[in-house]
Design a protein around this motif. Sequence first.
Motif, PDB file in Angstrom:
ATOM      1  N   PRO A  91       0.824  -1.202   0.000  1.00 51.86           N
ATOM      2  CA  PRO A  91       0.000   0.000   0.000  1.00 51.86           C
ATOM      3  C   PRO A  91       0.867   1.265   0.000  1.00 51.86           C
ATOM      4  N   GLY A  92       0.423   2.269  -0.740  1.00 50.98           N
ATOM      5  CA  GLY A  92       1.198   3.495  -0.822  1.00 50.98           C
ATOM      6  C   GLY A  92       0.717   4.410  -1.924  1.00 50.98           C
ATOM      7  N   ALA A 116      -7.751   3.637 -13.308  1.00 53.50           N
ATOM      8  CA  ALA A 116      -6.690   3.978 -12.368  1.00 53.50           C
ATOM      9  C   ALA A 116      -6.985   3.314 -11.024  1.00 53.50           C
ATOM     10  N   LEU A 117      -5.981   2.627 -10.462  1.00 52.56           N
ATOM     11  CA  LEU A 117      -6.182   1.882  -9.217  1.00 52.56           C
ATOM     12  C   LEU A 117      -4.983   2.029  -8.287  1.00 52.56           C
ATOM     13  N   ARG A 118      -5.256   1.933  -6.981  1.00 50.05           N
ATOM     14  CA  ARG A 118      -4.178   1.839  -6.011  1.00 50.05           C
ATOM     15  C   ARG A 118      -4.707   1.230  -4.716  1.00 50.05           C
ATOM     16  N   ILE A 119      -3.787   0.787  -3.867  1.00 52.79           N
ATOM     17  CA  ILE A 119      -4.104   0.354  -2.513  1.00 52.79           C
ATOM     18  C   ILE A 119      -3.564   1.413  -1.567  1.00 52.79           C
ATOM     19  N   PRO A 120      -4.428   2.088  -0.820  1.00 48.16           N
ATOM     20  CA  PRO A 120      -3.978   3.157   0.073  1.00 48.16           C
ATOM     21  C   PRO A 120      -3.298   2.596   1.308  1.00 48.16           C
ATOM     22  N   PRO A 195       4.579  11.554  -4.776  1.00 46.63           N
ATOM     23  CA  PRO A 195       5.660  11.266  -3.825  1.00 46.63           C
ATOM     24  C   PRO A 195       6.686  10.258  -4.331  1.00 46.63           C
ATOM     25  N   ILE A 196       6.286   9.378  -5.260  1.00 44.42           N
ATOM     26  CA  ILE A 196       7.209   8.397  -5.824  1.00 44.42           C
ATOM     27  C   ILE A 196       7.634   8.903  -7.197  1.00 44.42           C
ATOM     28  N   THR A 197       8.908   9.221  -7.353  1.00 47.58           N
ATOM     29  CA  THR A 197       9.385   9.873  -8.577  1.00 47.58           C
ATOM     30  C   THR A 197       9.619   8.871  -9.706  1.00 47.58           C
ATOM     31  N   ALA A 198       9.721   9.406 -10.919  1.00 52.62           N
ATOM     32  CA  ALA A 198      10.020   8.573 -12.079  1.00 52.62           C
ATOM     33  C   ALA A 198      11.369   7.870 -11.912  1.00 52.62           C
ATOM     34  N   SER A 199      12.350   8.570 -11.326  1.00 55.09           N
ATOM     35  CA  SER A 199      13.669   7.957 -11.113  1.00 55.09           C
ATOM     36  C   SER A 199      13.593   6.797 -10.133  1.00 55.09           C
ATOM     37  N   THR A 200      12.788   6.956  -9.087  1.00 52.36           N
ATOM     38  CA  THR A 200      12.611   5.868  -8.112  1.00 52.36           C
ATOM     39  C   THR A 200      12.005   4.645  -8.782  1.00 52.36           C
ATOM     40  N   LEU A 201      10.998   4.881  -9.624  1.00 51.47           N
ATOM     41  CA  LEU A 201      10.350   3.782 -10.344  1.00 51.47           C
ATOM     42  C   LEU A 201      11.330   3.124 -11.320  1.00 51.47           C
TER      43      LEU A 201
END
Length: 321
Positions: A91-92, A116-120, A195-201
């Motif tokens: 989650p994030g 669009a989906l995510r787990i909070p 919060p999660i950058t392209a470089s991190t990904l």
Amino acid sequence: MTLLLDAKRDSDLQHAISLLRAGELVAVPTETVYGLAADARQPAAVSGIFAAKQRPANHPLIVHLGHIAQLEEWVTQVPDVALALANHFWPGPLTLVLPKATWVDPIVTGGRDTLALRIPAHPALRELLQRGNLAVAAPSANPHKGLSPTSAAQVMACMQGKLAAVLDGGDCTVGIESTIVDLTSAEPRVLRAGPITASTLADFLGSPVHHPQQHNVAVPGNMQVHYRPRTRLKLKTSAEVQLDPGYRVARLLLSEPQDPVSVGFALTRLMPQDKPAYARLLYRALHEADQLGAKEIWVELPPTSEDWADVQDRLGRAASS
């Protein structure tokens, strides 16, 4: 009347589940911002989100899941890259865009064939989703183009009477909306900085992640004017933000104030220079500044490094006219 429920009270959490199952709107806490939630399996309930926010019907929503296993229900396929990102970052604050399952109603996707989906990461919302076997569509719980709320009190101030309840889970710990990544083409693309950058990904995947400065893909937050307080917001250099304007201004600074206290400044808030701390406090500070009856809000320009891209994006849209 809008109920204020306590996420720490089991009976209130269960009441929120019952309201969502009954097709009502409930504002829920996430780690990013508070979301205006409806049962994503009920198109009539989801349409209520658009009415409450005055949001255009062609603007897609994010569906919040309780388990990674639910992905297979909501999309036509789960590519390896999606599963890898989900297992690592959920989650994030990471939202994945994938081809939607045929049964998903177009009201959720803004008429598009992607979802669009995510787990909070907020524990109360995850408990709600898992206990209630729910998936909720939940954009930010504020009027369209307005400031995102990071507390239950902010939701009550701007949305009371437009939803059944607000589930108070405390202040949001991240404070800025999730990164949105499109996985429908060969190379992952960041469609909204977060919060999660392209470089991190890219570092995690070991392959490039594209981050176009401009794109025309319809995703939450991709509007020129957005995240805007009622008071006009202006971005200022570190020198400009120190000048006495001669009229009432609220200031958010990154550098120490160099001037004596002036009647022209309705508020001077020294913001953290640490990016996560700044993001966590940004909307709270803008909400505070917006209540003061000042003529303008001045915000000192943030750094231009990649880790500040989400803050730059939100402030740029808030300052647009």
